[in-house]
Structure formats: C-alpha cells, structure tokens
Design an enzyme around this catalytic site. Structure first.
Site, PDB file in Angstrom:
ATOM      1  N   GLY A  13       0.812  -1.221   0.000  1.00 26.66           N
ATOM      2  CA  GLY A  13       0.000   0.000   0.000  1.00 26.66           C
ATOM      3  C   GLY A  13       0.841   1.264   0.000  1.00 26.66           C
ATOM      4  N   ASN A  38      -6.526  -3.085  -2.217  1.00 24.30           N
ATOM      5  CA  ASN A  38      -6.534  -1.658  -2.574  1.00 24.30           C
ATOM      6  C   ASN A  38      -5.148  -1.220  -3.057  1.00 24.30           C
ATOM      7  OD1 ASN A  38      -7.733   0.854  -2.881  1.00 24.30           O
ATOM      8  ND2 ASN A  38      -7.439   1.458  -0.740  1.00 24.30           N
ATOM      9  N   SER A 127      -3.986   6.570  13.503  1.00 25.97           N
ATOM     10  CA  SER A 127      -4.331   7.761  12.730  1.00 25.97           C
ATOM     11  C   SER A 127      -4.631   8.936  13.661  1.00 25.97           C
ATOM     12  CB  SER A 127      -5.569   7.421  11.904  1.00 25.97           C
ATOM     13  OG  SER A 127      -6.267   8.578  11.546  1.00 25.97           O
ATOM     14  N   TYR A 151     -14.201   3.756  10.792  1.00 27.08           N
ATOM     15  CA  TYR A 151     -12.764   3.632  10.485  1.00 27.08           C
ATOM     16  C   TYR A 151     -11.925   4.050  11.699  1.00 27.08           C
ATOM     17  CZ  TYR A 151      -8.223   5.429   9.080  1.00 27.08           C
ATOM     18  OH  TYR A 151      -6.889   5.740   9.057  1.00 27.08           O
ATOM     19  N   LYS A 155      -9.488   1.894  14.595  1.00 26.83           N
ATOM     20  CA  LYS A 155      -8.111   2.229  15.002  1.00 26.83           C
ATOM     21  C   LYS A 155      -8.030   2.383  16.524  1.00 26.83           C
ATOM     22  CE  LYS A 155      -6.063   2.530  10.962  1.00 26.83           C
ATOM     23  NZ  LYS A 155      -5.067   1.533  10.572  1.00 26.83           N
ATOM     24  N   ARG A 292     -17.401  19.426   4.249  1.00 27.69           N
ATOM     25  CA  ARG A 292     -17.632  17.981   4.130  1.00 27.69           C
ATOM     26  C   ARG A 292     -18.009  17.448   5.512  1.00 27.69           C
ATOM     27  NH1 ARG A 292     -12.718  14.372   1.845  1.00 27.69           N
ATOM     28  NH2 ARG A 292     -11.883  14.828   3.913  1.00 27.69           N
ATOM     29  N   ASP A 295     -15.690  16.627   8.763  1.00 30.10           N
ATOM     30  CA  ASP A 295     -14.381  17.287   8.697  1.00 30.10           C
ATOM     31  C   ASP A 295     -14.166  18.207   9.895  1.00 30.10           C
ATOM     32  OD1 ASP A 295     -13.355  16.169   6.451  1.00 30.10           O
ATOM     33  OD2 ASP A 295     -13.598  17.927   5.158  1.00 30.10           O
TER      34      ASP A 295
HETATM   35  C1  UD1 Z   1      -8.713  11.761   5.836  1.00 28.26           C
HETATM   36  C2  UD1 Z   1      -9.571  10.896   6.710  1.00 28.26           C
HETATM   37  C3  UD1 Z   1      -8.740  10.438   7.876  1.00 28.26           C
HETATM   38  C4  UD1 Z   1      -7.490   9.730   7.387  1.00 28.26           C
HETATM   39  C5  UD1 Z   1      -6.707  10.702   6.521  1.00 28.26           C
HETATM   40  C6  UD1 Z   1      -5.437  10.124   5.942  1.00 28.26           C
HETATM   41  C7  UD1 Z   1     -11.849  11.772   6.378  1.00 28.26           C
HETATM   42  C8  UD1 Z   1     -12.993  12.485   7.024  1.00 28.26           C
HETATM   43  N1  UD1 Z   1     -10.740  11.651   7.136  1.00 28.26           N
HETATM   44  O1  UD1 Z   1      -8.336  12.905   6.591  1.00 28.26           O
HETATM   45  O2  UD1 Z   1      -9.504   9.599   8.700  1.00 28.26           O
HETATM   46  O3  UD1 Z   1      -6.708   9.300   8.487  1.00 28.26           O
HETATM   47  O4  UD1 Z   1      -7.543  11.123   5.428  1.00 28.26           O
HETATM   48  O5  UD1 Z   1      -5.655   9.394   4.788  1.00 28.26           O
HETATM   49  O6  UD1 Z   1     -11.930  11.299   5.257  1.00 28.26           O
HETATM   50  N2  UD1 Z   1     -10.433  18.486   0.723  1.00 28.26           N
HETATM   51  C9  UD1 Z   1     -11.006  19.318  -0.221  1.00 28.26           C
HETATM   52  N3  UD1 Z   1     -11.265  18.795  -1.461  1.00 28.26           N
HETATM   53  C10 UD1 Z   1     -10.995  17.490  -1.793  1.00 28.26           C
HETATM   54  C11 UD1 Z   1     -10.402  16.665  -0.813  1.00 28.26           C
HETATM   55  C12 UD1 Z   1     -10.133  17.189   0.439  1.00 28.26           C
HETATM   56  O7  UD1 Z   1     -11.268  20.493   0.043  1.00 28.26           O
HETATM   57  O8  UD1 Z   1     -11.269  17.088  -2.920  1.00 28.26           O
HETATM   58  C13 UD1 Z   1     -10.123  19.043   2.056  1.00 28.26           C
HETATM   59  C14 UD1 Z   1     -10.857  18.343   3.189  1.00 28.26           C
HETATM   60  O9  UD1 Z   1     -12.114  18.912   3.404  1.00 28.26           O
HETATM   61  C15 UD1 Z   1      -9.860  18.563   4.339  1.00 28.26           C
HETATM   62  C16 UD1 Z   1      -8.479  18.581   3.657  1.00 28.26           C
HETATM   63  O10 UD1 Z   1      -8.737  18.852   2.283  1.00 28.26           O
HETATM   64  O11 UD1 Z   1     -10.096  19.802   4.935  1.00 28.26           O
HETATM   65  C17 UD1 Z   1      -7.746  17.251   3.770  1.00 28.26           C
HETATM   66  O12 UD1 Z   1      -8.623  16.228   3.338  1.00 28.26           O
HETATM   67  P1  UD1 Z   1      -8.150  14.685   3.177  1.00 28.26           P
HETATM   68  O13 UD1 Z   1      -6.924  14.641   2.336  1.00 28.26           O
HETATM   69  O14 UD1 Z   1      -9.323  13.910   2.709  1.00 28.26           O
HETATM   70  O15 UD1 Z   1      -7.703  14.271   4.646  1.00 28.26           O
HETATM   71  P2  UD1 Z   1      -8.524  14.341   6.025  1.00 28.26           P
HETATM   72  O16 UD1 Z   1      -9.956  14.582   5.807  1.00 28.26           O
HETATM   73  O17 UD1 Z   1      -7.786  15.262   6.929  1.00 28.26           O
END
Ligand code: UD1
Length: 333
Positions: A13, A38, A127, A151, A155, A292, A295
């Site tokens: 992974g 995955n 995490s 999830y 953990k 989202r 978040d």
């Molecule tokens: C996510 C997981 C978390 C996991 C971590 C590492 C969720 C709610 N949490 O964290 O449990 O341990 O990934 O893989 O999924 N964002 C955008 N647009 C996008 C994608 C993300 O604006 O298309 C924003 C999100 O709202 C957030 C930030 O970018 O504020 C980071 O998002 P992401 O990379 O998905 O990580 P986490 O949500 O912090």
C-alpha cells in the site's frame, strides 16, 4: 532459518510500500503480506528495481489466520509493522461491520499468531483521527481520544487492545504511530498511492491539474482559519517511512508507547492549492462547496516526542510533497 525478518502487513500500500523501501535500503530482511484489495504488486516491483533486492511477498488477507501461522512457522520473524487495514472513511460509514471485521479481527489474528511464536514486537499504524475534537491543536500523544466514524473507531479499539495487552503482558514491545496527513511519493516517482478512488486532497489536486477531473472541489471556506479553508498537517510519505525505520530500531526500549508523525505545521486547503499552482505553473479551477460532513476545522501535530526520542525529523517540505505527487500521478496516466 538463520535470517531474522521484519514482517510488513499491508506492505504494497501507500505508506507500507514507502516503508518497505526504506527498511530494505537499511539492509533489513523483509516479508510482505498483502491481499492487494486496494493496491497492486507494482510498488514492490519498483522497490526491487530501486534496491536490486528480491522481496518475499505473500498474497492473502489477515482474516486467513492459518496462512499467517504458516509464515511464522517458515520464517523467524523478529518484529511486525502492521499497516494492513481498510482506510476509507465514507466506505466505513456505509459498511461498518466490514471495518470491524477486517481491521479488528485481522489484527487479533496477527497478534495471536505472533504470541504463539514468541514474536512480541509490533508497530501499529494508527491515525490522527483518533484524537477528540475537544483538544486544542497541536495534538499531543496524551490528549483525549474519541472516534468519529467506524474507520477511526477500529483504530481506537486496536490501540486500546494493544495497550491492554502490554499492561498484562510486559514481554510485549508495542509502538503506536499516529499519522497525520501523509502526502507525496518517493522521489524516484516509481512508487506511490495506488488506492482505488482516493478522496484525499493531494490526489484530488493532482487529478484536476492533469485534467482527469475538470474542477477541484474545496469543502468549506467558512472555517475560523486565515483564509476560511480547513487546516491539516501534511507529512511527506518518505519522512513518515523513515519514522518507521526509527521505530523498528528502537522498539526494544518500550513496552507500549504512542508517537505522532506529522510535520508539526498546519496548512490550509487554499495554501496547498497555491503551492501546487506555483510548482506546476498551472491554474487550478476551484469550486467552493459546503463543508464535508465529519471534517474538522484544524488538525496538526505536536511532534516533539518523535523528534526527541527517535532523533527523527522531517527532511521534506510542502513543495516537495506537491512536486512528488505530480511526478507519481503523471506516470499513472
Ligand atoms: C482523511 C480521513 C482520515 C485519514 C486521513 C489520511 C476523512 C474524514 N478523514 O483525513 O480519517 O486518516 O484522510 O488518509 O476522510 N479536501 C477538499 N477537497 C478534496 C479533498 C479534500 O477540500 O477534494 C479538504 C478536506 O475537506 C480537508 C483537507 O482537504 O479539509 C484534507 O482532506 P483529506 O486529504 O481527505 O484528509 P482528512 O480529511 O484530513
């Protein structure tokens, strides 16, 4: 049976493969288990190419306990780095039982097999999502914990189970590593995140720059942060992988200990987008939508413990993470 091996579950992974690369480079002997649910064997092939070493690989799920036992019968396993697990938050909300079964039962099978063969050193991938939102960032290892979805609950349950095990059986050496937001890829561009439909920010930005998605969705611009978008602590996956190497080298010193792994710095979503624009000289079309669900506004780590105890530090910055992310996703086209 003269060689002593490090067993890496989930080693094909995203974080697992980068860690396998670093530990093979440091001349440890490695065995990888992965069910490829995955990921693919591509990352392992790249590691073999980069290190000119063969990697022993077994394809099965940790739910197949007899197969785990066979590995311990056939090899002398010194320690285990346990990455294998489902990791999608939305999927876990849709199907909680599959997360409890795969992540918790899988871990239980693994530690039972370890116990039978007197292997008692394990490094577990946890995490930052186990921290309660009632804490004030930066999060410290001693802060209060809570879960937000099946999830993160899986953990947290595993952390607690391992902590309890260490209390009642002092012969165990257990390290819990709490990852903040891993990003980027090995600088070779040969290995990276192969997840099906990654929903994380970095892959989403890369895909919009490469034209795979026409627009980038930004979830929320009304948080109490400098520009209204959410703050996260992004850590280069190679720095994180090197943190695992430190954990392997030092595990004997601990019965049970928890370490944060992040950069210790927070960046907003819009700051990350700007950095990508700067690195690629491309304009990203952004669509700002509602927050989202689930978040957090601000999450970043206190990384003093890993720094002091392991003498570990981050060598890469946000620009490196953006550049290496592009390098990997460009190759996938
Ligand atoms: C996510 C997981 C978390 C996991 C971590 C590492 C969720 C709610 N949490 O964290 O449990 O341990 O990934 O893989 O999924 N964002 C955008 N647009 C996008 C994608 C993300 O604006 O298309 C924003 C999100 O709202 C957030 C930030 O970018 O504020 C980071 O998002 P992401 O990379 O998905 O990580 P986490 O949500 O912090």
């Amino acid at each position: 049976m003269t060689n002593k091996y490090i067993l890496v579950t989930g080693g094909t992974g995203y974080i697992g493969s980068h860690t396998v690369l670093e530990i093979v480079k440091s001349n440890f002997e490695v065995i990888v288990i992965d069910d490829l649910s995955n990921s693919s064997e591509g990352n392992l092939k790249s590691i073999e190419k980069l290190t000119k070493k063969n990697i022993k690989f077994y394809k099965f799920s940790l739910l197949e306990k007899d197969k785990i036992v066979r590995i311990f019968k056939n090899y002398q396993i010194e320690s285990v780095i346990h990455f294998a697990g489902f990791k999608s938050v939305p999927e876990s909300i849709k199907n909680p039982l599959s997360y409890y079964k795969n992540n918790i039962t899988g871990t239980l099978n693994l530690i039972e097999a370890m116990n039978s063969f007197n292997c008692n050193k394990i490094i577990f991938s946890s995490s930052a999502s186990v921290y309660s939102e009632t804490n004030k960032p930066p999060y410290k290892e001693v802060d209060s914990l809570d879960y937000k979805n099946p999830y993160s609950h899986s953990k947290l349950i595993i952390e607690k189970m391992l902590q309890s095990l260490s209390t009642y059986n002092k012969s165990w050496n257990i390290l819990i590593l709490r990852y903040f937001n891993p990003a980027g890829s090995d600088e070779s561009g040969l290995l990276g995140d192969e997840s099906i439909n990654p929903t994380n920010l970095f892959p989403a930005i890369a895909n919009s720059i490469l034209g795979i998605n026409s627009k980038l969705t930004v979830f929320g611009n009304d948080y109490e942060t400098i520009d209204g978008s959410a703050v996260r602590d992004y850590i280069h996956v190679t720095d994180l992988a090197k943190g695992h190497l430190k954990a392997v080298e030092n595990i004997d010193k601990f019965n049970y200990e928890v370490f944060n792994f992040g950069s210790g710095k927070g960046f907003t979503v819009l700051q990350v987008i700007n950095e990508f624009q700067k690195i690629t000289s491309k304009k990203i079309k952004v669509d700002i939508v509602e927050r989202r669900e689930g978040d957090q506004a601000i999450s970043y780590a206190d990384i003093e413990k890993a720094r002091k105890v392991f003498n570990w530090k981050n060598n890469k910055n946000l620009g490196d993470m953006c550049k290496d992310t592009m390098n990997w996703y460009q190759k996938l086209l």
